[in-house]
Design an enzyme around this catalytic site. Structure first.
Site: not given
Ligand code: NAP
Length: 304
Positions: A56, A100, A123
């Site tokens: 990422k 995460q 997200d």
């Protein structure tokens, strides 16, 4: 039966999208005086999470973003993780925050996700953004479902991924009246991807572990989206000729091989288009994280 299905190459599509994002970043950087910033929080040393985070950050940097790291030991308390989130919430150079998952055992991710500022929720998992999605509104949509929809757009577009092909604007496919079956009803993938397909006027059926005669239901689908977590669950005779198949699953076999929730060998010859695993939905999830962060940056600076 389609002899040669279109392979929905997520690596190729994400590279195309990232190149468009990079061009936008270069343009906006001059106007705003800084690049978009992604704040990344990784707790513990789960090897898979380390790899995901590294990919990422690599993609974000490739797109011209600044990245900010918070690496916390597995022994961290929820309060320490919260402090890292609040630091990024308050930082004007951070537009998107990635926490995460999964977090180490003993830390409840729910309250921590809720502590992320909704307008920095890269997200798209904050309850405010989930609620907006439910209402067909909002800017930050969950990454894996969003990436899956872009792969469906690619399935119906005339563009075929190849080393030499480049993508201009990817047109939205007309899904009106198409039958979409989603297997899996998680908050992360199944439910939101169903809502996104519904928003595009598809007729959506959500299937799960209690669904009766799943193979027959799957055979009714023009588009089959599979997010279960059971290796190679969906077999060739579950799929209608010419269907589009999006395999979200990522499963590691005892041999070490990565496979999806779809038995690619038997399903691919029946479909018009299918995602590979790896290299399908996975890279698109990363591209959508970067896209969400850009959207957040643009909203903050009234560039949209
Ligand atoms: P999850 O939260 O475990 O949800 C799995 C869903 O599958 C549940 O709704 C469950 O039904 C359903 N299910 C389980 N067994 C079933 C069966 N035999 N028949 C029909 N449905 C069944 O999983 P998730 O987070 O959605 O993830 C699903 C898969 O996608 C995993 O392999 C995960 O690693 C992968 N994934 C990939 C990405 C990516 O970027 N490519 C991102 C996220 C997840 P019930 O609700 O009835 O229990």
């Amino acid at each position: 039966m389609a002899a040669q299905p279109k392979i929905l190459d997520g690596k190729w599509l994400s590279a195309q999208i990232c190149s468009h994002i990079g061009a936008e970043v270069a343009k906006y950087q001059q106007r705003v005086g800084r690049a978009p910033g992604l704040g990344v929080i990784l707790v513990g040393d789960n090897p898979a999470s380390q790899t995901y985070v590294a990919n990422k950050e690599k993609t974000a940097k490739k797109c011209g973003f600044n990245t900010f790291d918070a690496r916390l030991p597995a022994s961290s308390s929820a309060k320490e993780v919260l402090a890292a989130i609040e630091k990024f919430n308050a930082d004007p150079n951070v537009d998107g925050i990635l926490l995460q998952l999964p977090l180490p055992a003993g830390i409840d991710s729910g309250p921590l996700i809720e502590s992320i500022r909704p307008d920095k929720d890269a997200d798209g998992l904050h309850p405010v953004n989930q609620g907006l999605l439910m209402r067909g509104a909002g800017v930050l949509r969950p990454c894996t479902p969003l990436g899956s929809m872009k792969l469906i757009d690619l399935a119906y577009s005339p563009v075929t991924p190849s080393e030499t092909s480049t993508l201009g604007e990817l047109p939205q496919a007309d899904l009106a009246g198409k039958s979409v079956v989603v297997i899996g009803r998680s908050v992360l993938v199944g439910k939101p991807v169903g809502l996104l397909a519904l928003e595009r006027n598809a007729t959506v059926t959500m299937a799960h572990s209690k669904t009766k005669d799943l193979p027959a239901l799957c055979r009714s689908a023009d588009i089959l989206i599979v997010a279960v977590g059971i290796p190679q669950l969906v077999k060739g005779d579950w799929v209608a000729d010419g269907a589009v198949v999006i395999d979200v699953g990522i499963n590691r076999l005892p041999s070490g091989k990565l496979v999806g929730d779809v038995d690619f060998e038997s399903v691919a010859p029946r479909c018009s288009a299918i995602t590979p695993v790896p290299g399908g939905v996975g890279p698109m999830t990363i591209a959508m994280l970067i896209l969400n962060t850009l959207r957040s940056f643009k909203t903050r600076h009234a560039l949209a």
